[in-house]
Design a protein around this motif. Structure first.
Motif, PDB file in Angstrom:
ATOM      1  N   TYR A 187      28.772  30.723  31.952  1.00  0.00           N
ATOM      2  CA  TYR A 187      27.887  31.617  32.705  1.00  0.00           C
ATOM      3  C   TYR A 187      27.934  33.021  32.103  1.00  0.00           C
ATOM      4  CZ  TYR A 187      26.490  34.943  36.228  1.00  0.00           C
ATOM      5  OH  TYR A 187      25.913  36.004  36.866  1.00  0.00           O
ATOM      6  N   CYS A 215      26.698  21.877  35.883  1.00  0.00           N
ATOM      7  CA  CYS A 215      27.059  23.116  36.566  1.00  0.00           C
ATOM      8  C   CYS A 215      25.832  24.002  36.743  1.00  0.00           C
ATOM      9  CB  CYS A 215      28.142  23.858  35.782  1.00  0.00           C
ATOM     10  SG  CYS A 215      28.757  25.280  36.690  1.00  0.00           S
ATOM     11  N   GLN A 271      35.226  25.305  41.785  1.00  0.00           N
ATOM     12  CA  GLN A 271      33.913  25.708  42.259  1.00  0.00           C
ATOM     13  C   GLN A 271      33.525  24.739  43.371  1.00  0.00           C
ATOM     14  OE1 GLN A 271      33.831  25.335  38.588  1.00  0.00           O
ATOM     15  NE2 GLN A 271      33.600  27.461  38.070  1.00  0.00           N
ATOM     16  N   VAL A 304      28.486  27.702  40.087  1.00  0.00           N
ATOM     17  CA  VAL A 304      29.038  29.032  39.864  1.00  0.00           C
ATOM     18  C   VAL A 304      28.236  29.939  40.791  1.00  0.00           C
ATOM     19  CG1 VAL A 304      29.231  30.955  38.239  1.00  0.00           C
ATOM     20  CG2 VAL A 304      29.766  28.632  37.489  1.00  0.00           C
ATOM     21  N   CYS A 327      33.126  26.656  33.033  1.00  0.00           N
ATOM     22  CA  CYS A 327      31.829  26.938  33.676  1.00  0.00           C
ATOM     23  C   CYS A 327      31.614  28.443  33.830  1.00  0.00           C
ATOM     24  CB  CYS A 327      31.745  26.261  35.040  1.00  0.00           C
ATOM     25  SG  CYS A 327      31.545  24.466  34.988  1.00  0.00           S
ATOM     26  N   ILE A 328      32.659  29.169  34.237  1.00  0.00           N
ATOM     27  CA  ILE A 328      32.546  30.622  34.387  1.00  0.00           C
ATOM     28  C   ILE A 328      32.294  31.263  33.023  1.00  0.00           C
ATOM     29  CG2 ILE A 328      33.801  32.726  35.035  1.00  0.00           C
ATOM     30  CD1 ILE A 328      33.922  31.387  37.591  1.00  0.00           C
ATOM     31  N   TYR A 384      33.375  35.568  42.004  1.00  0.00           N
ATOM     32  CA  TYR A 384      32.929  34.176  41.992  1.00  0.00           C
ATOM     33  C   TYR A 384      33.577  33.436  43.151  1.00  0.00           C
ATOM     34  CZ  TYR A 384      31.557  35.715  37.446  1.00  0.00           C
ATOM     35  OH  TYR A 384      30.981  36.423  36.421  1.00  0.00           O
TER      36      TYR A 384
END
Length: 158
Positions: free
Chosen positions: A143, A95, A40, A18, A139-140, A25
């Motif tokens: 984060y 990640c 990603q 990320v 994953c985003i 992003y």
């Protein structure tokens, strides 16, 4: 040879990053079985490569950026049922997070990457049907939730 070793299940081990700059992003555009998808910067861990070196290499190949991750935001176990080859695929994805202070120029070195794009989280969510896998958005979201796994917890004897 030991039958246990031959029959042992081994998921594909992958890394992803990320990469954030100014609430956007970095995703790479690629073609997967003739379809445009976004992901990603990510890829498989190679033999004799630790996780940190793997993510640095994948980011360099797919974006042209030399970066070092600050921490990991998640570890994911993903099953992709029967793909185009009629094979069940399993992935173990690590990640990592890179937060940039300056806008970088990207230049993919990998011919499989069509382009690099900067999207907001909302724009990525709007592309949900075009994401390479649900892990991209997960994953985003992890984060954004503040998940942090310190890099010193990832051990390697390589």
């Amino acid at each position: 040879m030991n039958d246990h070793l031959n029959d042992q299940f081994k998921p594909n081990t992958t890394v992803a990053a990320v990469i954030r700059y100014d609430d956007k992003y970095l995703l790479v555009e690629e073609i997967d079985n003739g379809v445009t998808v976004y992901n990603q910067p990510a890829g498989h861990v190679e033999a004799n490569e630790n996780l940190i070196d793997a993510v640095k290499r994948e980011v360099k190949e797919e974006t042209g950026l030399d970066v070092t991750p600050e921490y990991a935001s998640g570890i994911y176990y993903f099953h992709r049922p029967f793909n185009h080859s009629n094979i069940d695929l399993y992935f173990l994805r690590f990640c990592f997070v890179v937060e940039l202070q300056e806008f970088p120029d990207t230049c993919p070195l990998d011919d499989d990457i069509v382009a690099c794009h900067w999207f907001t989280a909302q724009e990525i969510k709007a592309k949900e049907s075009q994401l390479r896998s649900p892990m991209v958005l997960e994953c985003i979201n992890d984060y954004l939730a503040g998940n942090k796994i310190e890099l010193n917890t990832l051990k390697s004897n390589i």
